[in-house]
Design an enzyme around this catalytic site. Structure first.
Site, PDB file in Angstrom:
ATOM      1  N   ARG A  72       2.355  -4.012  -7.021  1.00  0.00           N
ATOM      2  CA  ARG A  72       2.375  -3.319  -5.726  1.00  0.00           C
ATOM      3  C   ARG A  72       2.341  -1.797  -5.856  1.00  0.00           C
ATOM      4  NH1 ARG A  72       4.322  -6.819  -1.496  1.00  0.00           N
ATOM      5  NH2 ARG A  72       2.957  -8.593  -1.792  1.00  0.00           N
TER       6      ARG A  72
ATOM      7  N   ARG B 151       2.509   0.815   0.163  1.00  0.00           N
ATOM      8  CA  ARG B 151       3.247   1.682   1.079  1.00  0.00           C
ATOM      9  C   ARG B 151       4.094   2.755   0.422  1.00  0.00           C
ATOM     10  NH1 ARG B 151       5.510  -3.223   4.573  1.00  0.00           N
ATOM     11  NH2 ARG B 151       5.520  -4.004   2.447  1.00  0.00           N
TER      12      ARG B 151
ATOM     13  N   ARG C 211      -3.903   3.183   5.853  1.00  0.00           N
ATOM     14  CA  ARG C 211      -3.405   2.038   6.637  1.00  0.00           C
ATOM     15  C   ARG C 211      -3.265   2.371   8.125  1.00  0.00           C
ATOM     16  NH1 ARG C 211      -2.211  -1.733   8.359  1.00  0.00           N
ATOM     17  NH2 ARG C 211      -0.281  -2.775   7.785  1.00  0.00           N
TER      18      ARG C 211
ATOM     19  N   ASP D  45      -4.902  -9.160  -1.378  1.00  0.00           N
ATOM     20  CA  ASP D  45      -3.682  -9.921  -1.186  1.00  0.00           C
ATOM     21  C   ASP D  45      -3.938 -11.323  -1.714  1.00  0.00           C
ATOM     22  OD1 ASP D  45      -0.935  -9.675   0.330  1.00  0.00           O
ATOM     23  OD2 ASP D  45      -1.685 -11.699   0.638  1.00  0.00           O
TER      24      ASP D  45
ATOM     25  N   TYR E 271       2.777 -21.212   1.217  1.00  0.00           N
ATOM     26  CA  TYR E 271       2.452 -20.469   2.440  1.00  0.00           C
ATOM     27  C   TYR E 271       1.684 -21.341   3.425  1.00  0.00           C
ATOM     28  CZ  TYR E 271       3.875 -15.706   1.110  1.00  0.00           C
ATOM     29  OH  TYR E 271       4.588 -14.584   0.795  1.00  0.00           O
TER      30      TYR E 271
HETATM   31  O1  CP3 Z   1      -0.844  -2.871  -5.846  1.00  0.00           O
HETATM   32  C1  CP3 Z   1      -0.958  -4.086  -5.960  1.00  0.00           C
HETATM   33  O2  CP3 Z   1      -0.133  -4.801  -6.558  1.00  0.00           O
HETATM   34  C2  CP3 Z   1      -2.241  -4.739  -5.423  1.00  0.00           C
HETATM   35  C3  CP3 Z   1      -2.157  -5.233  -4.098  1.00  0.00           C
HETATM   36  C4  CP3 Z   1      -1.394  -6.518  -3.739  1.00  0.00           C
HETATM   37  C5  CP3 Z   1      -1.026  -6.791  -2.380  1.00  0.00           C
HETATM   38  N1  CP3 Z   1      -0.504  -8.046  -2.343  1.00  0.00           N
HETATM   39  C6  CP3 Z   1      -1.265  -5.899  -1.241  1.00  0.00           C
HETATM   40  C7  CP3 Z   1      -0.269  -5.969  -0.147  1.00  0.00           C
HETATM   41  C8  CP3 Z   1      -1.010  -7.622  -4.502  1.00  0.00           C
HETATM   42  C9  CP3 Z   1      -1.126  -7.857  -6.001  1.00  0.00           C
HETATM   43  C10 CP3 Z   1      -0.447  -8.571  -3.600  1.00  0.00           C
HETATM   44  C11 CP3 Z   1       0.012  -9.907  -4.025  1.00  0.00           C
HETATM   45  C12 CP3 Z   1       0.882 -10.680  -3.134  1.00  0.00           C
HETATM   46  N2  CP3 Z   1       0.845 -10.787  -1.755  1.00  0.00           N
HETATM   47  C13 CP3 Z   1       1.896 -11.553  -3.575  1.00  0.00           C
HETATM   48  C14 CP3 Z   1       2.212 -11.794  -5.038  1.00  0.00           C
HETATM   49  C15 CP3 Z   1       3.070 -10.716  -5.595  1.00  0.00           C
HETATM   50  C16 CP3 Z   1       4.448 -10.667  -5.022  1.00  0.00           C
HETATM   51  O3  CP3 Z   1       4.790  -9.595  -4.495  1.00  0.00           O
HETATM   52  O4  CP3 Z   1       5.181 -11.653  -5.118  1.00  0.00           O
HETATM   53  C17 CP3 Z   1       2.492 -12.142  -2.448  1.00  0.00           C
HETATM   54  C18 CP3 Z   1       3.650 -13.131  -2.453  1.00  0.00           C
HETATM   55  C19 CP3 Z   1       1.814 -11.667  -1.311  1.00  0.00           C
HETATM   56  C20 CP3 Z   1       2.064 -12.019   0.121  1.00  0.00           C
HETATM   57  C21 CP3 Z   1       2.467 -10.804   0.861  1.00  0.00           C
HETATM   58  N3  CP3 Z   1       1.556  -9.888   1.340  1.00  0.00           N
HETATM   59  C22 CP3 Z   1       3.776 -10.314   1.136  1.00  0.00           C
HETATM   60  C23 CP3 Z   1       5.054 -11.010   0.785  1.00  0.00           C
HETATM   61  C24 CP3 Z   1       3.632  -9.078   1.796  1.00  0.00           C
HETATM   62  C25 CP3 Z   1       4.724  -8.103   2.230  1.00  0.00           C
HETATM   63  C26 CP3 Z   1       4.989  -8.088   3.684  1.00  0.00           C
HETATM   64  C27 CP3 Z   1       5.685  -6.788   4.045  1.00  0.00           C
HETATM   65  O5  CP3 Z   1       5.200  -6.126   4.993  1.00  0.00           O
HETATM   66  O6  CP3 Z   1       6.670  -6.419   3.404  1.00  0.00           O
HETATM   67  C28 CP3 Z   1       2.242  -8.837   1.922  1.00  0.00           C
HETATM   68  C29 CP3 Z   1       1.615  -7.643   2.506  1.00  0.00           C
HETATM   69  C30 CP3 Z   1       1.016  -6.720   1.517  1.00  0.00           C
HETATM   70  N4  CP3 Z   1       0.131  -7.084   0.538  1.00  0.00           N
HETATM   71  C31 CP3 Z   1       1.209  -5.319   1.477  1.00  0.00           C
HETATM   72  C32 CP3 Z   1       0.390  -4.840   0.445  1.00  0.00           C
HETATM   73  C33 CP3 Z   1       0.183  -3.399   0.043  1.00  0.00           C
HETATM   74  C34 CP3 Z   1       2.145  -4.488   2.380  1.00  0.00           C
HETATM   75  C35 CP3 Z   1       1.747  -4.399   3.794  1.00  0.00           C
HETATM   76  C36 CP3 Z   1       0.621  -3.457   4.133  1.00  0.00           C
HETATM   77  O7  CP3 Z   1       0.357  -2.453   3.437  1.00  0.00           O
HETATM   78  O8  CP3 Z   1      -0.016  -3.711   5.149  1.00  0.00           O
END
Ligand code: CP3
Length: 358
Positions: free
Chosen positions: A26, A30, A39, A75, A152
Protein backbone atom coordinates in the site's frame (compact mmCIF):
# COMPACT_ATOMS: atom_id res chain seq x y z
CA UNK A 1 22.89 -2.80 -15.09
CA UNK A 2 19.99 -5.16 -15.67
CA UNK A 3 16.83 -5.60 -13.65
CA UNK A 4 18.36 -8.80 -12.26
CA UNK A 5 21.25 -6.85 -10.73
CA UNK A 6 18.98 -4.60 -8.63
CA UNK A 7 19.03 -5.12 -4.88
CA UNK A 8 15.43 -6.26 -4.87
CA UNK A 9 15.83 -8.91 -7.56
CA UNK A 10 19.05 -10.24 -6.06
CA UNK A 11 17.40 -10.60 -2.64
CA UNK A 12 14.30 -12.12 -4.28
CA UNK A 13 16.58 -14.67 -5.96
CA UNK A 14 18.29 -15.45 -2.69
CA UNK A 15 21.61 -13.86 -3.62
CA UNK A 16 23.74 -11.81 -1.22
CA UNK A 17 23.05 -8.06 -1.09
CA UNK A 18 24.95 -5.14 0.45
CA UNK A 19 21.76 -3.85 2.10
CA UNK A 20 18.24 -5.13 2.57
CA UNK A 21 15.75 -4.00 -0.10
CA UNK A 22 12.63 -2.26 1.19
CA UNK A 23 9.15 -1.52 -0.15
CA UNK A 24 5.76 -1.20 1.51
CA UNK A 25 2.46 -2.84 0.78
CA UNK A 26 0.00 0.00 0.00
CA UNK A 27 2.90 2.38 -0.67
CA UNK A 28 0.83 3.88 -3.49
CA UNK A 29 -2.18 5.35 -1.77
CA UNK A 30 -3.62 7.64 0.79
CA UNK A 31 -0.41 8.19 2.75
CA UNK A 32 0.83 10.38 -0.11
CA UNK A 33 -0.69 13.85 -0.67
CA UNK A 34 0.05 13.54 -4.40
CA UNK A 35 -2.11 10.38 -4.49
CA UNK A 36 -4.93 12.10 -2.62
CA UNK A 37 -4.81 14.87 -5.22
CA UNK A 38 -5.36 12.34 -8.05
CA UNK A 39 -8.12 10.64 -5.99
CA UNK A 40 -10.01 13.91 -5.76
CA UNK A 41 -10.57 13.68 -9.49
CA UNK A 42 -11.06 9.93 -9.99
CA UNK A 43 -12.37 6.93 -8.06
CA UNK A 44 -9.99 4.09 -7.32
CA UNK A 45 -11.37 1.94 -10.13
CA UNK A 46 -11.23 4.89 -12.53
CA UNK A 47 -7.54 5.33 -11.73
CA UNK A 48 -6.99 1.63 -12.52
CA UNK A 49 -8.72 2.11 -15.89
CA UNK A 50 -6.67 5.17 -16.90
CA UNK A 51 -3.07 4.20 -17.81
CA UNK A 52 -1.69 7.75 -17.40
CA UNK A 53 -3.08 8.22 -13.89
CA UNK A 54 -2.36 4.60 -12.93
CA UNK A 55 1.25 4.92 -14.04
CA UNK A 56 1.56 8.20 -12.16
CA UNK A 57 0.28 6.86 -8.82
CA UNK A 58 2.42 3.71 -9.14
CA UNK A 59 5.51 5.89 -9.60
CA UNK A 60 4.70 8.37 -6.81
CA UNK A 61 6.19 6.30 -3.95
CA UNK A 62 9.23 5.42 -6.07
CA UNK A 63 9.92 9.12 -6.62
CA UNK A 64 9.06 10.38 -3.15
CA UNK A 65 10.40 7.53 -1.03
CA UNK A 66 12.97 5.85 -3.28
CA UNK A 67 11.63 2.38 -2.45
CA UNK A 68 13.43 -0.58 -4.04
CA UNK A 69 10.38 -1.87 -5.92
CA UNK A 70 7.23 -0.47 -7.49
CA UNK A 71 3.90 -2.28 -7.15
CA UNK A 72 1.35 -1.95 -9.91
CA UNK A 73 -1.49 0.24 -8.69
CA UNK A 74 -4.67 -1.83 -8.73
CA UNK A 75 -6.94 -3.60 -6.30
CA UNK A 76 -7.30 -7.33 -5.75
CA UNK A 77 -10.97 -7.04 -6.77
CA UNK A 78 -10.11 -5.48 -10.10
CA UNK A 79 -10.05 -8.67 -12.24
CA UNK A 80 -13.52 -9.51 -10.93
CA UNK A 81 -14.76 -6.24 -12.38
CA UNK A 82 -13.21 -7.34 -15.68
CA UNK A 83 -15.06 -10.68 -15.39
CA UNK A 84 -18.38 -8.89 -15.01
CA UNK A 85 -18.94 -8.83 -11.21
CA UNK A 86 -20.63 -5.55 -10.19
CA UNK A 87 -18.84 -4.11 -7.14
CA UNK A 88 -17.76 -0.88 -5.51
CA UNK A 89 -14.70 -0.04 -3.45
CA UNK A 90 -16.10 2.03 -0.62
CA UNK A 91 -13.94 4.44 1.38
CA UNK A 92 -13.10 3.09 4.80
CA UNK A 93 -14.90 -0.21 4.07
CA UNK A 94 -13.20 -1.81 1.07
CA UNK A 95 -14.82 -3.92 -1.63
CA UNK A 96 -18.62 -4.27 -1.58
CA UNK A 97 -20.24 -6.84 -3.91
CA UNK A 98 -23.70 -5.85 -5.17
CA UNK A 99 -24.98 -9.44 -5.50
CA UNK A 100 -22.97 -11.79 -3.26
CA UNK A 101 -22.33 -15.32 -4.56
CA UNK A 102 -24.15 -17.96 -2.54
CA UNK A 103 -25.50 -20.64 -4.91
CA UNK A 104 -24.26 -22.84 -7.76
CA UNK A 105 -26.18 -20.58 -10.12
CA UNK A 106 -24.38 -17.50 -8.76
CA UNK A 107 -21.04 -19.24 -9.32
CA UNK A 108 -22.10 -19.96 -12.90
CA UNK A 109 -22.35 -16.22 -13.59
CA UNK A 110 -18.56 -15.85 -13.17
CA UNK A 111 -17.18 -15.93 -16.68
CA UNK A 112 -13.56 -16.69 -17.54
CA UNK A 113 -11.25 -13.68 -17.61
CA UNK A 114 -9.58 -12.72 -20.89
CA UNK A 115 -7.12 -10.06 -19.67
CA UNK A 116 -6.31 -8.67 -23.13
CA UNK A 117 -10.02 -8.03 -23.70
CA UNK A 118 -11.37 -7.42 -20.20
CA UNK A 119 -8.46 -5.46 -18.68
CA UNK A 120 -6.42 -4.09 -21.61
CA UNK A 121 -5.64 -0.88 -19.70
CA UNK A 122 -3.82 -2.86 -16.97
CA UNK A 123 -1.49 -4.33 -19.55
CA UNK A 124 -0.98 -0.91 -21.16
CA UNK A 125 -0.12 0.52 -17.72
CA UNK A 126 2.45 -2.22 -17.13
CA UNK A 127 4.14 -1.49 -20.47
CA UNK A 128 4.20 2.24 -19.67
CA UNK A 129 5.62 1.56 -16.22
CA UNK A 130 8.37 -0.68 -17.53
CA UNK A 131 9.36 2.06 -19.99
CA UNK A 132 9.54 4.57 -17.11
CA UNK A 133 11.25 2.33 -14.55
CA UNK A 134 13.78 0.88 -16.97
CA UNK A 135 16.28 -1.46 -15.35
CA UNK A 136 16.49 0.59 -12.16
CA UNK A 137 13.39 -0.49 -10.24
CA UNK A 138 11.58 -3.83 -10.49
CA UNK A 139 7.81 -3.83 -10.93
CA UNK A 140 5.67 -6.16 -8.81
CA UNK A 141 2.48 -7.49 -10.35
CA UNK A 142 -0.12 -9.13 -8.16
CA UNK A 143 -3.46 -10.82 -7.72
CA UNK A 144 -5.74 -11.61 -4.83
CA UNK A 145 -5.65 -15.28 -3.87
CA UNK A 146 -8.74 -17.42 -4.52
CA UNK A 147 -9.66 -17.72 -0.83
CA UNK A 148 -9.63 -13.96 -0.19
CA UNK A 149 -11.51 -13.26 -3.42
CA UNK A 150 -14.05 -16.01 -2.60
CA UNK A 151 -14.46 -14.63 0.91
CA UNK A 152 -15.35 -11.17 -0.47
CA UNK A 153 -17.64 -12.62 -3.14
CA UNK A 154 -19.58 -14.79 -0.69
CA UNK A 155 -19.74 -12.38 2.26
CA UNK A 156 -20.33 -9.32 0.09
CA UNK A 157 -17.70 -7.37 2.05
CA UNK A 158 -14.94 -7.90 4.61
CA UNK A 159 -15.98 -9.91 7.63
CA UNK A 160 -14.51 -10.80 10.99
CA UNK A 161 -15.23 -14.52 10.99
CA UNK A 162 -16.15 -15.31 7.39
CA UNK A 163 -19.01 -17.50 8.52
CA UNK A 164 -20.86 -17.46 5.20
CA UNK A 165 -17.72 -18.49 3.36
CA UNK A 166 -17.07 -21.25 5.89
CA UNK A 167 -20.70 -22.36 5.68
CA UNK A 168 -20.28 -22.85 1.94
CA UNK A 169 -17.03 -24.78 2.52
CA UNK A 170 -18.63 -27.14 5.03
CA UNK A 171 -22.22 -27.35 3.79
CA UNK A 172 -21.82 -27.13 0.03
CA UNK A 173 -18.24 -28.19 -0.74
CA UNK A 174 -19.03 -28.84 -4.42
CA UNK A 175 -20.08 -25.20 -4.86
CA UNK A 176 -17.01 -24.07 -2.91
CA UNK A 177 -14.68 -26.10 -5.09
CA UNK A 178 -16.32 -24.88 -8.29
CA UNK A 179 -15.96 -21.26 -7.14
CA UNK A 180 -12.31 -21.80 -6.14
CA UNK A 181 -11.59 -23.50 -9.47
CA UNK A 182 -12.96 -20.57 -11.44
CA UNK A 183 -11.11 -18.01 -9.31
CA UNK A 184 -7.88 -20.00 -9.62
CA UNK A 185 -8.20 -20.01 -13.41
CA UNK A 186 -8.77 -16.25 -13.30
CA UNK A 187 -5.72 -15.60 -11.10
CA UNK A 188 -3.48 -17.70 -13.34
CA UNK A 189 -4.48 -16.02 -16.62
CA UNK A 190 -4.28 -12.57 -15.01
CA UNK A 191 -0.80 -13.11 -13.55
CA UNK A 192 0.42 -14.70 -16.79
CA UNK A 193 -0.79 -11.66 -18.73
CA UNK A 194 0.92 -9.29 -16.27
CA UNK A 195 4.18 -11.21 -16.64
CA UNK A 196 3.90 -11.20 -20.45
CA UNK A 197 3.37 -7.41 -20.29
CA UNK A 198 6.59 -7.07 -18.31
CA UNK A 199 6.24 -7.32 -14.51
CA UNK A 200 9.35 -8.69 -12.81
CA UNK A 201 7.84 -10.28 -9.70
CA UNK A 202 4.43 -11.78 -8.89
CA UNK A 203 2.78 -11.53 -5.48
CA UNK A 204 -0.32 -13.41 -4.38
CA UNK A 205 -2.30 -11.58 -1.65
CA UNK A 206 -4.25 -14.00 0.57
CA UNK A 207 -5.11 -11.36 3.16
CA UNK A 208 -7.92 -13.21 4.95
CA UNK A 209 -6.58 -16.78 4.87
CA UNK A 210 -5.57 -16.50 8.54
CA UNK A 211 -9.25 -17.01 9.40
CA UNK A 212 -8.82 -20.72 8.59
CA UNK A 213 -7.60 -23.62 10.68
CA UNK A 214 -4.58 -25.40 9.30
CA UNK A 215 -6.70 -28.41 8.35
CA UNK A 216 -9.13 -26.24 6.43
CA UNK A 217 -6.28 -24.46 4.65
CA UNK A 218 -4.91 -27.83 3.53
CA UNK A 219 -8.28 -29.19 2.44
CA UNK A 220 -10.09 -26.20 0.96
CA UNK A 221 -7.40 -23.80 -0.21
CA UNK A 222 -3.98 -25.39 -0.64
CA UNK A 223 -4.76 -27.38 -3.81
CA UNK A 224 -5.61 -24.10 -5.56
CA UNK A 225 -2.58 -22.18 -4.30
CA UNK A 226 -0.37 -25.06 -5.40
CA UNK A 227 -1.87 -25.05 -8.88
CA UNK A 228 -1.29 -21.30 -9.16
CA UNK A 229 2.39 -21.48 -8.23
CA UNK A 230 2.98 -24.64 -10.31
CA UNK A 231 1.57 -22.93 -13.39
CA UNK A 232 3.46 -19.68 -12.77
CA UNK A 233 6.86 -21.21 -11.94
CA UNK A 234 7.88 -21.61 -15.61
CA UNK A 235 7.54 -17.83 -16.08
CA UNK A 236 10.81 -17.35 -14.16
CA UNK A 237 9.61 -14.50 -11.91
CA UNK A 238 10.12 -14.65 -8.13
CA UNK A 239 6.78 -15.65 -6.55
CA UNK A 240 5.73 -14.06 -3.25
CA UNK A 241 2.91 -15.58 -1.17
CA UNK A 242 1.49 -13.17 1.41
CA UNK A 243 -1.16 -13.64 4.07
CA UNK A 244 -2.09 -12.07 7.41
CA UNK A 245 -2.37 -14.02 10.66
CA UNK A 246 -0.63 -17.01 9.12
CA UNK A 247 1.77 -18.03 11.92
CA UNK A 248 -0.06 -21.37 12.22
CA UNK A 249 -0.28 -21.85 8.43
CA UNK A 250 3.26 -20.96 7.35
CA UNK A 251 4.57 -24.52 7.46
CA UNK A 252 1.79 -25.60 5.08
CA UNK A 253 2.03 -22.53 2.84
CA UNK A 254 5.76 -23.10 2.52
CA UNK A 255 5.13 -26.27 0.52
CA UNK A 256 2.88 -24.51 -2.00
CA UNK A 257 5.57 -23.43 -4.46
CA UNK A 258 6.26 -19.74 -3.75
CA UNK A 259 9.90 -18.67 -3.54
CA UNK A 260 9.23 -16.00 -0.87
CA UNK A 261 6.72 -16.09 1.98
CA UNK A 262 5.24 -13.02 3.61
CA UNK A 263 4.96 -12.97 7.39
CA UNK A 264 2.89 -10.60 9.52
CA UNK A 265 4.12 -9.04 12.76
CA UNK A 266 2.41 -11.48 15.12
CA UNK A 267 5.27 -13.94 14.66
CA UNK A 268 8.89 -12.80 15.18
CA UNK A 269 10.67 -12.87 11.83
CA UNK A 270 13.35 -15.33 12.95
CA UNK A 271 10.72 -17.83 14.09
CA UNK A 272 8.80 -17.43 10.85
CA UNK A 273 11.94 -17.94 8.77
CA UNK A 274 12.90 -21.06 10.73
CA UNK A 275 9.48 -22.52 9.87
CA UNK A 276 9.65 -21.43 6.22
CA UNK A 277 13.21 -22.72 5.84
CA UNK A 278 16.27 -20.69 4.87
CA UNK A 279 16.18 -22.05 1.32
CA UNK A 280 13.20 -19.74 0.79
CA UNK A 281 13.00 -15.96 1.10
CA UNK A 282 10.92 -13.99 3.60
CA UNK A 283 9.17 -10.63 3.25
CA UNK A 284 8.16 -8.57 6.25
CA UNK A 285 7.28 -7.98 8.95
CA UNK A 286 7.07 -4.67 10.84
CA UNK A 287 3.71 -3.94 12.49
CA UNK A 288 2.22 -1.10 10.38
CA UNK A 289 1.04 0.53 13.62
CA UNK A 290 4.68 1.06 14.69
CA UNK A 291 4.85 3.80 12.04
CA UNK A 292 2.29 5.76 14.07
CA UNK A 293 4.70 5.79 17.01
CA UNK A 294 7.69 7.77 18.21
CA UNK A 295 10.88 7.98 16.13
CA UNK A 296 13.01 6.01 18.57
CA UNK A 297 10.42 3.21 18.62
CA UNK A 298 10.37 3.06 14.81
CA UNK A 299 14.14 2.78 14.77
CA UNK A 300 14.16 0.12 17.50
CA UNK A 301 11.49 -2.01 15.84
CA UNK A 302 12.95 -1.77 12.32
CA UNK A 303 16.31 -2.81 13.73
CA UNK A 304 14.68 -5.69 15.58
CA UNK A 305 13.27 -7.05 12.30
CA UNK A 306 16.71 -6.68 10.65
CA UNK A 307 18.45 -8.34 13.61
CA UNK A 308 16.10 -11.30 13.34
CA UNK A 309 16.77 -11.57 9.60
CA UNK A 310 20.45 -11.74 10.59
CA UNK A 311 21.72 -10.58 7.18
CA UNK A 312 20.81 -13.91 5.59
CA UNK A 313 20.19 -13.78 1.84
CA UNK A 314 16.51 -13.64 0.90
CA UNK A 315 15.07 -11.00 3.25
CA UNK A 316 12.91 -8.25 1.74
CA UNK A 317 11.94 -5.60 4.29
CA UNK A 318 8.24 -4.72 4.37
CA UNK A 319 5.41 -4.35 6.83
CA UNK A 320 3.38 -7.29 8.10
CA UNK A 321 0.36 -5.76 6.30
CA UNK A 322 -0.33 -2.58 4.32
CA UNK A 323 0.50 0.98 5.36
CA UNK A 324 -2.27 2.54 7.42
CA UNK A 325 -3.73 5.60 5.67
CA UNK A 326 -2.92 7.91 8.62
CA UNK A 327 0.80 7.03 8.60
CA UNK A 328 3.00 10.17 8.48
CA UNK A 329 5.29 10.22 5.44
CA UNK A 330 8.16 11.15 7.78
CA UNK A 331 7.70 7.86 9.66
CA UNK A 332 7.96 5.89 6.42
CA UNK A 333 11.09 7.86 5.49
CA UNK A 334 12.59 7.10 8.87
CA UNK A 335 11.93 3.38 8.53
CA UNK A 336 13.57 3.39 5.09
CA UNK A 337 16.57 5.35 6.39
CA UNK A 338 16.96 2.85 9.24
CA UNK A 339 16.97 -0.08 6.79
CA UNK A 340 19.47 1.73 4.55
CA UNK A 341 21.82 2.49 7.44
CA UNK A 342 22.48 -1.20 7.95
CA UNK A 343 25.28 -2.42 5.74
CA UNK A 344 25.35 -6.16 5.19
CA UNK A 345 28.38 -8.19 4.18
CA UNK A 346 29.98 -6.28 1.27
CA UNK A 347 30.09 -9.16 -1.16
CA UNK A 348 32.57 -8.56 -4.00
CA UNK A 349 31.16 -7.95 -7.49
CA UNK A 350 32.58 -11.26 -8.72
CA UNK A 351 30.40 -13.27 -6.35
CA UNK A 352 27.31 -11.54 -7.73
CA UNK A 353 28.30 -12.59 -11.22
CA UNK A 354 28.64 -16.22 -10.11
CA UNK A 355 25.38 -16.17 -8.17
CA UNK A 356 23.59 -14.50 -11.09
CA UNK A 357 24.75 -17.20 -13.45
CA UNK A 358 22.90 -19.96 -11.66
O1 CP3 B 1 0.42 0.35 -3.20
C1 CP3 B 1 -0.05 -0.77 -3.34
O2 CP3 B 1 0.10 -1.69 -2.51
C2 CP3 B 1 -0.80 -1.08 -4.65
C3 CP3 B 1 -2.20 -0.88 -4.61
C4 CP3 B 1 -3.15 -1.84 -3.88
C5 CP3 B 1 -4.49 -1.44 -3.55
N1 CP3 B 1 -5.13 -2.52 -3.06
C6 CP3 B 1 -5.05 -0.11 -3.80
C7 CP3 B 1 -6.08 0.35 -2.84
C8 CP3 B 1 -3.02 -3.18 -3.50
C9 CP3 B 1 -1.81 -4.10 -3.58
C10 CP3 B 1 -4.28 -3.59 -2.98
C11 CP3 B 1 -4.56 -4.96 -2.54
C12 CP3 B 1 -5.74 -5.22 -1.71
N2 CP3 B 1 -7.00 -4.66 -1.78
C13 CP3 B 1 -5.80 -6.21 -0.70
C14 CP3 B 1 -4.64 -7.12 -0.35
C15 CP3 B 1 -3.67 -6.44 0.54
C16 CP3 B 1 -4.19 -6.13 1.91
O3 CP3 B 1 -4.15 -4.94 2.26
O4 CP3 B 1 -4.60 -7.05 2.62
C17 CP3 B 1 -7.09 -6.19 -0.14
C18 CP3 B 1 -7.60 -7.07 1.00
C19 CP3 B 1 -7.84 -5.22 -0.84
C20 CP3 B 1 -9.27 -4.85 -0.63
C21 CP3 B 1 -9.36 -3.43 -0.23
N3 CP3 B 1 -9.31 -2.40 -1.13
C22 CP3 B 1 -9.41 -2.88 1.08
C23 CP3 B 1 -9.47 -3.66 2.36
C24 CP3 B 1 -9.39 -1.48 0.95
C25 CP3 B 1 -9.35 -0.42 2.05
C26 CP3 B 1 -10.62 0.29 2.27
C27 CP3 B 1 -10.34 1.60 2.99
O5 CP3 B 1 -10.84 2.64 2.49
O6 CP3 B 1 -9.64 1.61 3.99
C28 CP3 B 1 -9.35 -1.20 -0.44
C29 CP3 B 1 -9.27 0.13 -1.06
C30 CP3 B 1 -7.94 0.48 -1.61
N4 CP3 B 1 -7.23 -0.31 -2.48
C31 CP3 B 1 -7.24 1.69 -1.39
C32 CP3 B 1 -6.08 1.62 -2.17
C33 CP3 B 1 -5.03 2.69 -2.34
C34 CP3 B 1 -7.67 2.84 -0.46
C35 CP3 B 1 -8.86 3.60 -0.89
C36 CP3 B 1 -8.67 4.59 -2.01
O7 CP3 B 1 -7.57 5.15 -2.24
O8 CP3 B 1 -9.66 4.86 -2.68
Amino acid sequence: MTIESTLFMRAARHQPVERTPVWFMRQAGRVLPEYRAVREKYSLLEICQRPDECTEVTLQPVRRLGVDAAILFADIMHPLVGAGVPLDIVDGVGPVIHAPIRTARDVDTLRPLVPEVDLPYVLTTIRMLKAELGDRTPLIGFAGAPFTLAAYLIEGKASREFLRAKTMMYAAPEIWHELMTRLTDMVIVFLRAQRAAGVDVLQLFDSWVGALSRNDYVRYVQPYTRRIFAELAPLGAPLIHFGVNTATLLDAMTTDGASILGADWRIPLDRAWAVIGYDKGIQGNLDPAVLLGAGNVIEREVNDVLDRAGGRPGHIFNLGHGLLPQTPVAAIEQAIATVRARVLSPAPAASFATAGGR
